[in-house]
Scaffold this active site. Structure first.
Site: not given
Length: 217
Positions: A13, A88, A131, A164, A175
């Site tokens: 997104k 959220r 990632r 990260r 998450r």
């Protein structure tokens, strides 16, 4: 265009929101980027958010609502914006409606449009575990699909490319659990208001973007 992107972490997104924002000339507002910048700068907000984000949990509603209310009050957001990572929770969604509709210090009387990217959980885990991002300019890489040309060095600025802190499998699954429990009801909320459009988020970036454009048109 006043648009919300909803999707699990790693659904793409952010990438799609930036592209769409550039095309329409409106700001891309990423709460994740804002929080990570605050953490890097060592601000009071960053110190509060750092341990929460590292664990994979969601930052409290009141903190996020205040950040977004201030950001949407700025002049560049009057004509439109694309929100990435907010709301959220249902509480955030209801407060955001009030802000955008001018009931809670907002700058307009408009309705929101909402786009949900659909990506299975296991695809998300694979995406995020591989990632990497540049420690300096924020450029995003993927060790399988888009690795940096020179090992762990950013192609754009030459800084170190790192993972990260919250891109480990344990935090990713936490998450995702939080997304299913707290954020999917937000999609249902906007669907009941006939504001939601769903888009398949699997496939090359250009193909997904074409689906997004078709959905919005």
């Amino acid at each position: 265009m006043k648009l919300i992107f909803i999707g699990p972490p790693g659904s793409g997104k952010g990438t799609q929101a930036k592209r769409l924002a550039a095309q329409h000339g409106v700001p891309h507002i990423s709460t994740g980027d804002m929080l990570r910048e605050a953490i890097a700068d060592g601000t009071e907000l960053g110190q509060q958010a750092a341990p929460i984000m590292a664990s994979g949990a969601l930052v409290p509603d009141d903190l996020m609502i205040g950040i977004i209310r201030d950001r949407l009050a700025k002049s560049d957001a009057i004509q439109g914006f694309i929100l990435d990572g907010f709301p959220r929770t249902l509480v955030q969604a209801e407060k955001l409606d009030g802000i955008v509709e001018g009931k809670e210090g907002g700058n307009g009387g408009d309705k929101l449009r909402v786009l949900q990217l659909l990506v299975p959980d296991e695809a998300i885990v694979r995406r995020l575990a591989l990632r990497r991002s540049c420690s300096n300019c924020g450029s995003i890489y993927h060790l399988e699909n888009k690795p940096p040309a020179n090992d762990s060095i950013c192609d754009r600025c030459g800084a170190e490319v790192i993972a990260r802190p919250d891109d480990n499998e344990t935090a990713i699954r936490k998450r995702l659990e939080a997304f299913h429990k707290q954020t999917l009801p937000v999609a249902t909320y906007y669907k009941s208001k006939s504001a939601l459009r769903e888009v398949d988020g699997i496939g090359p970036i250009d193909e997904v973007f074409e689906r997004i454009e078709q959905s919005l048109s």
